[in-house]
Each structure stands twice: as structure tokens, then as C-alpha cells.
Write an enzyme that holds these catalytic residues in place. Structure first.
Site, mmCIF file in Angstrom:
data_model
loop_
_atom_site.group_PDB
_atom_site.id
_atom_site.type_symbol
_atom_site.label_atom_id
_atom_site.label_comp_id
_atom_site.label_asym_id
_atom_site.label_seq_id
_atom_site.Cartn_x
_atom_site.Cartn_y
_atom_site.Cartn_z
ATOM 1 N N SER A 241 0.849 -1.191 0.000
ATOM 2 C CA SER A 241 0.000 0.000 0.000
ATOM 3 C C SER A 241 0.885 1.242 0.000
ATOM 4 O O SER A 241 2.115 1.153 0.042
ATOM 5 C CB SER A 241 -0.919 0.013 1.222
ATOM 6 N N LYS A 242 0.243 2.402 -0.012
ATOM 7 C CA LYS A 242 0.967 3.670 -0.109
ATOM 8 C C LYS A 242 1.949 3.855 1.052
ATOM 9 O O LYS A 242 2.979 4.512 0.892
ATOM 10 C CB LYS A 242 -0.047 4.827 -0.132
ATOM 11 N N ARG A 243 1.636 3.269 2.186
ATOM 12 C CA ARG A 243 2.539 3.453 3.336
ATOM 13 C C ARG A 243 3.898 2.802 3.103
ATOM 14 O O ARG A 243 4.877 3.122 3.778
ATOM 15 C CB ARG A 243 1.905 2.895 4.620
ATOM 16 N N GLY A 245 5.508 3.089 0.296
ATOM 17 C CA GLY A 245 6.241 3.898 -0.682
ATOM 18 C C GLY A 245 5.489 3.990 -1.996
ATOM 19 O O GLY A 245 4.262 3.887 -2.036
#
Length: 466
Positions: A241-243, A245
Site C-alpha cells: 500500500s501507499k505506506r 512507498g
């Protein structure tokens, strides 16, 4: 004679090309290309509220960056809605589907009651075998008649045989109340009409396979080979996921990762060929097979990606690498190289591509040829250009004016000069780096001098000594 292999990549244009989608596309591309088959591209744009031309273009750009060429025209699923509806109506006419007049409120009430009574909430429509004479004059959906007993076996090339009890399958909706087809029938009809032989996709679609097989069986169509690949997880073992990167393929292009390294890494992410880590595109096409795909989620590791990118850059053709650097600079919003910089970079590439893992790293090493006089040293390099060092550079300059300009001759002159100064060449290197590049960390002093040439080298040394 065996049927030619046909694979497809079918993204929804609701955002960028996710790195997981890029790997799915790569696996389909490798499987088809390695067998002389076709790799097709279909845009599943039936969700009109969320599908955008910009997202479609982002997908096309991402695939182009990765070098994943497709055969034929790009197929729009939305444009084929009439064909999808025709198949649903054909099933209705053959008695393999039926009109369901149950309202959303009635279905919700059924499920609430079933939940309260501890029964299955799988909706069973009272209209499945109803007499057409009892049909009300109101909107209806078209549902397929799911098998009521027995099992459905998904024969999956990655997951093995997956058995699902048919009493767990509902009478899936094929046409909505407004007559528009749902995603499930659109996918099956498109895959059949496109001649897809192998459906290679994420294992989050595994349950869909059993429901889609109902349509294949009802139509008497051949079921494709299924291959449901595990999703990509982050280093912490959770879904990427975006967390973790960057997620989009184009983000990685804009960060300066070479496409060959990304292809190598994505191919290795969940698939293996013995202990091979680094391989060429040709080897990947020759080696790739579905039985090499693991059942467990792969973990995205930026360090491994960078390591492979570095190896691919070191072996890349200089002209091709220069072109990809230009494309990276465009993607990253950096100024275009001038003609002079472009020529200089090409000359410098053999000396700066080694041990560079990304294009920003490479361009920093090539700063000496991309910058121009007067050279402005950065803070660290400036410390090497004190009064004593400037005096030494001034003394060195005459020794370089008549020397043969090749590596061996330059090494002899500089080492002899250092000895005459009662020092080692290493002590000269700092001031020379600062004078030639304005940086404390650079390629070899000799490499820079060879790329810059005699006149530019002497001019920079004279500037620094002044």
C-alpha cells in the site's frame, strides 16, 4: 496441433498502473512471448463514474515504459456492452437464466431473516422456476441458474485444484434492471471472443473463477487455463500500500529506475528459476513458466530492486541507456539535456554507469561533464581547494600541456608529479576532483580527464588555481 497461447492484461482505468498490475502484465507478456503467442490488452472501463481517459493513458504509458508491447488494438470493454447483453439474453432464451423481480428491499429482508435464524444469507430467488404467467409488470434483473448441488473444481496452474461447493454459489446477476451487463459476464464474453487461452491474474480473483465458469459451461465454451498469482506484500508482510512507498509504475520511472532492472525484479517477485536472480529479457522469456510461480505472497524489497537495476545499467548499451535517461528526465520534470551535454554524457557513460543503481545516482556521477565553466564547487569540495592546493594545481598544469592524452601517460605524469611534491597521488585527488567536477565524490580523476579532453581539463585546472 496445439492452440496458440493468448494471454491478456485487463486493468480498470481508475488510476495509475499499480506495481502489482505491472507484474501481472509482465507475467502475461512473458508467457505469451516465450511461446510465440499473443499478448492482448483490454481496458475494463465499464465503471463510467471512475474510468477516465487520463487513467487509461497512464496505464498505456506505464506499459510502454516497461517495454510490454501488446498485439492488436486496445479493447474497450464498455464498447462491447451490447455483445455482453446479447449473451445474457441468449442464456435467458435457452432457460439457463431467468428474470428475477425481487427488489433490493426484499433481498435485504431475506438476508436479515436468514442471519437472525442462523441460515445461509446466500439469496435464493423465488423467481427461478416461476411461471411466466405470474411475472409482474415491473423492472427485473437477469440471473444465471447456478448448479444447486455437486461441486465446481477450479483447475489452477498456480493454486492447484480448488473445490467449491455449488450450494455456496448464488444465481449471479448477468443484466441489471436497466438492461446493462455486469462485470462478471463482460469478462467471460470478452475473454472468449478474444480467444484467451490463459487467464493469469491476481489471486484476489480466485473466487470469481467459479462464478465465471458457470457462464462458460452454460454457453458451452472452453474454459481457459486459470493461473491466480499471489499478491505483492510490503516488507512488513502486509498488502502493498501507499505506506510502503511508491505504488505506480510511472513513479518508479520518475524516481530513475531503469526499465530492464524493473522487469527483472518484477519477474523475480513471486516467480523463480532455480537460484537465478539476474537475467536478461531473452532468458526471462525462455525460462518463464507457470509452475515457477509460488503460492505465497512475494515481499517488495527496494534494495533488491536497486541491486538488479545497478547490474542492468552496468551492462546496458550506452546509446540505449542515454535515451532512457532522457526519458527519465522528462518523466521527472527535469530540464532537457543540451546537444553538448548529450554528447558528453554518452562519452562519460562507460565510466559512470558502473555501480550506479538509479539514474539520479548516475547523473550525479556525470555532473563533471554536464556542468560548465566556471565550476562552482560544493561545500565539501571547496575545502579541498585551499591556498596550498591551488598552488599545487598551478604547478601541475604545465606538466599536462604536452603529455600524450591517454590513461597510462596521465597516470605516469600525475604519479611522478606527486612524488616530486613528496606526497602520494591520493593527496592530489581531492583538489583535482574539486577542480574538474566541483564535487568531492566523482568518477576516477583519470576517467574525467579523458572524457573532458586536454583543453577543457587544463582550463578547469587553471580556473581553480587562479
Amino acid at each position: 496441433m496445439s492452440t496458440p497461447v493468448v494471454t491478456r492484461f485487463a486493468p480498470s482505468p481508475t488510476g495509475f498502473l499499480h506495481i502489482g498490475g505491472a507484474r501481472t502484465a509482465l507475467f502475461n507478456w512473458l508467457y505469451a512471448r516465450g511461446r510465440g503467442g499473443k499478448f492482448l490488452l483490454r481496458i475494463e472501463d465499464t465503471d463510467r463514474a471512475r474510468s477516465t481517459p487520463e487513467a487509461t493513458q497512464a496505464i498505456l504509458d506505464g506499459l510502454a515504459w516497461l517495454g510490454l508491447d501488446h498485439d492488436g488494438e486496445v479493447i474497450s470493454q464498455f464498447d462491447r456492452a451490447d455483445r455482453h447483453a446479447d449473451v445474457a439474453l441468449a442464456l435467458l432464451a435457452e432457460g439457463k437464466a431467468y428474470k428475477c423481480f425481487s427488489t433490493q428491499d426484499e433481498i435485504a429482508t431475506f438476508r436479515e431473516t436468514a442471519r437472525a435464524e442462523g441460515r445461509s444469507t446466500l439469496f435464493r430467488s423465488p423467481w427461478r422456476d416461476a411461471d411466466p404467467a405470474t411475472f409482474p409488470d415491473m423492472p427485473y434483473v437477469v440471473r444465471i441458474k447456478a448448479p444447486e448441488d455437486g461441486t465446481t473444481v477450479i483447475r489452477d496452474a498456480v493454486q492447484g485444484d480448488v473445490t467449491i461447493r455449488n450450494d455456496q454459489l448464488d444465481d449471479m446477476v448477468l443484466l441489471r434492471g436497466d438492461g446493462t451487463p455486469v462485470y462478471m459476464i463482460a469478462v467471460v464474453v470478452d475473454d472468449h471472443d478474444m480467444g484467451v487461452t490463459h487467464v493469469i491474474r491476481g489471486d484476489d480473483h480466485l473466487n470469481n473463477a467459479a462464478r465465471q465458469m458457470m457462464i462458460y459451461d452454460a454457453m458451452g465454451w472452453d474454459v481457459p487455463t486459470w493461473a491466480h498469482i499471489p499478491l505483492i506484500h510490503g516488507p512488513d508482510g502486509k498488502k502493498l500500500s501507499k505506506r510502503h512507498g511508491a505504488l505506480g509504475a510511472q513513479e518508479y520511472q520518475a524516481m530513475g529506475y531503469p526499465a530492464a532492472g524493473m522487469r527483472n525484479y518484477l519477474a523475480r517477485l513471486g516467480w523463480s528459476h532455480g537460484d537465478d536472480e539476474f537475467f536478461s529479457d531473452a532468458q526471462a522469456r525462455d525460462w518463464f513458466d507457470l509452475d515457477g510461480i509460488g503460492k505465497s505472497p512475494a515481499r517488495f524489497d527496494v534494495k533488491k530492486l536497486e541491486n538488479l537495476c545497478g547490474q542492468h545499467m552496468a551492462l546496458a548499451d550506452d546509446a540505449a541507456l542515454q535515451q532512457e535517461i532522457r526519458e527519465y528526465m522528462g518523466a521527472a520534470g527535469l530540464p532537457k539535456l543540451t546537444e553538448s551535454q548529450s554528447r558528453g554524457l554518452l562519452d562519460a557513460l562507460p565510466f559512470v554507469k558502473e555501480r550506479s543503481k538509479t539514474f539520479p545516482e548516475l547523473l550525479e556521477k556525470a555532473h563533471f561533464i554536464l556542468t560548465s565553466r566556471p565550476i562552482e564547487p560544493d561545500e565539501k569540495a571547496a575545502k579541498s581547494l585551499d591556498l596550498v592546493s591551488r598552488g599545487i594545481l598551478k604547478e601541475l598544469t604545465p606538466h599536462l600541456q604536452s603529455v600524450t592524452w591517454d590513461r597510462d601517460s596521465l597516470e605516469v605524469v600525475l604519479n611522478d608529479f606527486a612524488a616530486a611534491q613528496d606526497t602520494k597521488f591520493g593527496k592530489l585527488a581531492g583538489p583535482l576532483r574539486a577542480a574538474l567536477a566541483g564535487r568531492a565524490v566523482t568518477p576516477s580523476v583519470f576517467d574525467m580527464m579523458l572524457v573532458l579532453g586536454r583543453d577543457e581539463t587544463l582550463a578547469r585546472l587553471e580556473d581553480a588555481a587562479a
